[in-house]
Design an enzyme around this catalytic site. Structure first.
Site, PDB file in Angstrom:
ATOM      1  N   HIS A 123      -2.210  11.355  -1.584  1.00  0.00           N
ATOM      2  CA  HIS A 123      -1.151  10.389  -0.535  1.00  0.00           C
ATOM      3  C   HIS A 123       0.098   9.904  -1.481  1.00  0.00           C
ATOM      4  O   HIS A 123       0.163   9.044  -2.158  1.00  0.00           O
ATOM      5  CB  HIS A 123      -1.780   9.058  -0.191  1.00  0.00           C
ATOM      6  CG  HIS A 123      -2.840   9.169   0.496  1.00  0.00           C
ATOM      7  ND1 HIS A 123      -3.873   8.296   0.827  1.00  0.00           N
ATOM      8  CD2 HIS A 123      -3.242  10.367   1.267  1.00  0.00           C
ATOM      9  CE1 HIS A 123      -4.766   8.877   1.858  1.00  0.00           C
ATOM     10  NE2 HIS A 123      -4.591  10.037   2.117  1.00  0.00           N
ATOM     11  N   ILE A 170      -1.834   6.574  -5.745  1.00  0.00           N
ATOM     12  CA  ILE A 170      -3.008   5.949  -6.533  1.00  0.00           C
ATOM     13  C   ILE A 170      -4.289   6.533  -5.643  1.00  0.00           C
ATOM     14  O   ILE A 170      -5.238   6.066  -6.002  1.00  0.00           O
ATOM     15  CB  ILE A 170      -3.080   4.383  -6.280  1.00  0.00           C
ATOM     16  CG1 ILE A 170      -2.578   4.117  -4.537  1.00  0.00           C
ATOM     17  CG2 ILE A 170      -2.067   3.697  -7.197  1.00  0.00           C
ATOM     18  CD1 ILE A 170      -2.370   2.710  -4.328  1.00  0.00           C
ATOM     19  N   HIS A 171      -3.991   7.423  -4.865  1.00  0.00           N
ATOM     20  CA  HIS A 171      -4.996   8.201  -3.993  1.00  0.00           C
ATOM     21  C   HIS A 171      -5.101   9.612  -4.326  1.00  0.00           C
ATOM     22  O   HIS A 171      -4.137  10.396  -4.098  1.00  0.00           O
ATOM     23  CB  HIS A 171      -4.850   7.961  -2.673  1.00  0.00           C
ATOM     24  CG  HIS A 171      -4.990   6.414  -1.987  1.00  0.00           C
ATOM     25  ND1 HIS A 171      -4.305   6.093  -1.092  1.00  0.00           N
ATOM     26  CD2 HIS A 171      -5.226   5.405  -2.569  1.00  0.00           C
ATOM     27  CE1 HIS A 171      -4.544   4.933  -0.799  1.00  0.00           C
ATOM     28  NE2 HIS A 171      -5.147   4.418  -2.030  1.00  0.00           N
ATOM     29  N   LEU A 172      -6.189  10.161  -4.959  1.00  0.00           N
ATOM     30  CA  LEU A 172      -6.313  11.521  -5.292  1.00  0.00           C
ATOM     31  C   LEU A 172      -7.546  11.935  -5.094  1.00  0.00           C
ATOM     32  O   LEU A 172      -8.498  11.284  -5.266  1.00  0.00           O
ATOM     33  CB  LEU A 172      -6.241  11.645  -6.929  1.00  0.00           C
ATOM     34  CG  LEU A 172      -4.680  11.292  -7.438  1.00  0.00           C
ATOM     35  CD1 LEU A 172      -4.929  10.685  -8.869  1.00  0.00           C
ATOM     36  CD2 LEU A 172      -3.965  12.560  -7.874  1.00  0.00           C
TER      37      LEU A 172
END
Ligand SMILES: Cc1cc2nc3c(=O)[nH]c(=O)nc-3n(C[C@H](O)[C@H](O)[C@H](O)COP(=O)(O)OP(=O)(O)OC[C@H]3O[C@@H](n4cnc5c(N)ncnc54)[C@H](O)[C@@H]3O)c2cc1C
Lengths: 127, 482
Positions: free
Chosen positions: B261, B416-418
């Site tokens: 994201h 911070i979203h993988l």
């Protein structure tokens, strides 16, 4: 590489913080050394590809500044140093822009982190 | 070389590893969990500070992808993984998202209702809640802006626990893994080794035999380790899991589809004080444009606000002195770009290449333009440009055409979203692991972390990761116990 790069980091931080604080010089200003030391630490703890790359680019930046101001970056006056940084900031080369972004953004963040810790150790939300 | 042996080895102690080890130990398996980082209590450092970055973030938080736009990404490196450093915002994904995953990735036994039951269990077990003391001033302001524009928005629940103090105030605590599943896992018999990094797995044909690892002691000494096991669960996160597998020679479809994201932030100024760090992260989000675009408020301590005000902000120092009037806001989009995770010879850290697609840049531009509209509707008087050479704006119309004109050479994108580096399902053309996380190509290796999400969940992912891992590990237990 370390002893050679630290004076360049010191002058980069000085240049960035002068612009940040709207000052001509920083003598007596708190946390300038701490900020430079922390940026150095951060560079050493980045993934190798970026850390080594960034250290190399820092040295290259210092040397190539001769073309603009007749001396290495760290030996120029504040106006000269600011011109060098600005030129890289507007460069079409992404790597050069990333370099200035790192020193500006991290320098600002680290400096104000120290200020905040000293002046306003008010509670962030716990945990 | 020192030796460790176990029946089940779990690599990584983030939400995926913590859930895996807890369920397996409680079911009676002999579990060893290894974690590269150290054990720190959840309140050992203040959130989002330099101290926390140095203590709990991988590489101190300075890691980046390479691509048309470099994206700075953050991973946790400590017991509990990124659950120890996150905002703990909790969502269930949309039912349509789960249905699309089932259909497009051919995931077996993936009924939406069953999954919703799992979500409910997680919510009960870990504890999710809204703030009993009401929303922070920044959240209230954000809500007001959304309401003025007629956009749907709400306070997001978090993995958080609140209790009353004897003085009548509130005590609050993040329900991270070290507060919830890790103690449960240890109580059930899991052995936890910290400071241990798994480098590679050794195989004989389809069968994984042992892991080669390195232990770093608190005083910095290194020791090589060989860890024997019967079954292996790799839960090292969406970047590190494919790295370990690729280093071990497992390459087919591994780390080829990393998604994220992408996020951009900006700071804004309001006439009234609205920023008070004792409230923590404001937890209000705009739902109107989800799952493609999420708008929200960020942590806004002075160092963060200062970082998001560029050099063109007039009188920056004076403005920062009035920091209670300043807040940071973000736009995050469900990126469609797929990245690749590759080990590099000699180096410990991987190369992560990731494209931010033109459509994702358009969404970021649209998101920024809408976010500016919202904060001005909420009363902001200035929005500080997130672009390197962008002027401060005082009216949202200045960014009307951003979707078409986003200056991609002047933006700082982070994430911070993988996830999705090893999507789950039976479609062999797209899925590296099966419908319950087992590597298709190996007989005794399971992946249970953010890597297995088929695509972006379109919401903060930790709840979905915990739910999928819970479901998958329960299946494993059913199949491997009497
Ligand atoms: C700053 C931040 C804020 C976030 N906010 C939210 C939020 O509000 N809500 C939400 O839902 N999500 C949030 N997230 C995302 C969420 O935290 C992650 O999606 C989630 O933690 C991923 O879980 P995981 O188990 O896949 O991996 P991780 O949490 O990354 O855990 C993996 C663990 O494995 C360890 N490890 C890695 N490699 C090895 C190895 N080779 N050997 C041994 N150990 C290894 C790592 O050190 C790490 O501790 C946030 C993330 C960050 C970074």
């Amino acid at each position: 590489m370390r002893p050679r790069v630290r004076p360049v980091i010191d002058s980069l931080v000085d240049t960035v913080l002068c612009a940040e604080l709207g000052r001509e010089e920083l003598s007596g200003e708190r946390f300038v050394d701490e900020t430079a030391a922390m940026l150095h630490h951060k560079l050493e703890h980045m993934p190798e590809l970026f850390g080594l790359g960034m250290l190399g680019v820092t040295l290259a930046f210092d040397t190539t500044a001769r073309a603009r101001g007749g001396r290495p970056f760290r030996k120029q006056d504040l106006a000269g140093r600011q011109r060098c940084l600005d030129a890289w900031k507007r460069s079409p080369i992404g790597l050069f822009r990333s370099f200035t972004q790192f020193y500006e953004k991290m320098g600002t963040f680290v400096y104000y982190s120290h200020v905040e810790e000293a002046d306003a150790p008010h509670g962030h939300e716990v945990s | 070389m020192a030796r460790l042996d176990c029946d089940v080895l779990v690599v990584g102690s983030g939400p995926g590893g913590a859930m895996t080890s807890t369920l397996l130990s409680e079911a009676g398996f002999d579990v060893l969990m290894v974690e590269e980082g150290r054990h720190h209590s959840v309140d050992s450092s203040k959130s989002y500070t330099l101290e926390e970055m140095n203590q709990k973030y991988r590489n101190g938080g300075l890691t980046s992808t390479l691509g048309n736009v470099n994206v700075t990404y953050i991973e946790g490196k400590c017991v509990g993984g990124a659950s120890e450093i996150n905002a703990a915002l909790y969502h269930r994904p949309l039912a349509e998202t789960l249905e699309t995953w089932r259909r497009d990735f051919q995931i077996d036994d993936f009924e939406v209702q069953d999954l919703m039951d799992q979500f409910e269990t997680i919510e009960g077990e870990l504890g999710v809640s809204t703030r009993p003391m009401g929303e922070s001033p920044a959240s209230q302001l954000f809500a007001r802006g959304a309401e003025t524009l007629g956009w749907k928005s709400r306070e997001i629940q978090r993995f958080w626990k609140y209790s009353k103090t004897p003085e009548g105030g509130w005590r609050s605590r993040r329900q991270s893994m070290t507060e919830t599943l890790i103690p449960r896992s240890l109580a059930a018999g899991t052995r936890l080794e910290t400071g241990v990094r798994v480098h590679r797995i050794h195989f004989q044909g389809e069968h994984a035999l042992y892991a080669e690892a390195e232990r770093t002691t608190e005083d910095g000494r290194k020791q090589r380790l060989r860890i024997g096991f019967n079954k292996l669960f790799v839960c090292a996160g969406a970047v590190q899991t494919p790295l370990v597998l690729r280093r071990s020679g497992v390459t087919h479809g591994v780390g080829d589809t990393l998604q994220m994201h992408p996020m951009i932030r900006f700071a804004a100024r309001f006439p009234e004080p609205m920023n008070d760090p004792t409230w923590g992260v404001p937890v209000h989000q705009v739902e109107q444009f989800k799952p493609a675009i999420t708008l929200g408020c960020s942590h806004s301590s002075i160092p963060h606000v200062a970082m998001w005000m560029n050099r063109l902000v007039p009188d920056k120092v004076a403005r920062l002195e009035e920091w209670p009037h300043l807040g940071v806001f973000y736009v995050a989009v469900a990126g469609k770009g797929m990245g690749k995770v590759r080990p590099l010879p000699v180096f410990k850290h991987p190369l992560v290449r990731h494209p931010v697609l033109p459509e994702d840049l358009n969404l970021l531009g649209e998101g920024l333009s809408r976010l500016a509209e919202l904060v001005f509707a909420a009363g902001a008087t200035e929005v500080y440009s997130p672009f390197e050479h962008g002027e401060t704006i005082t009216h949202p119309s200045a960014w009307d055409d951003l979707p078409q004109t986003l200056p991609s050479d002047q933006i700082s994108v982070s994430t911070i979203h993988l996830f999705s580096s090893l999507p789950m399902g039976e479609d062999l053309a797209r899925c590296t692991v099966d419908s319950h996380g087992k590597l298709h190509s190996k007989s005794n290796v399971w992946i249970q972390d953010a890597s297995v999400l088929p695509t972006s969940p379109g919401v903060n992912p930790q709840g979905t990761i915990l739910t999928l891992v819970r479901r998958n590990v329960q299946r494993f237990i059913d199949q491997h116990t009497g």
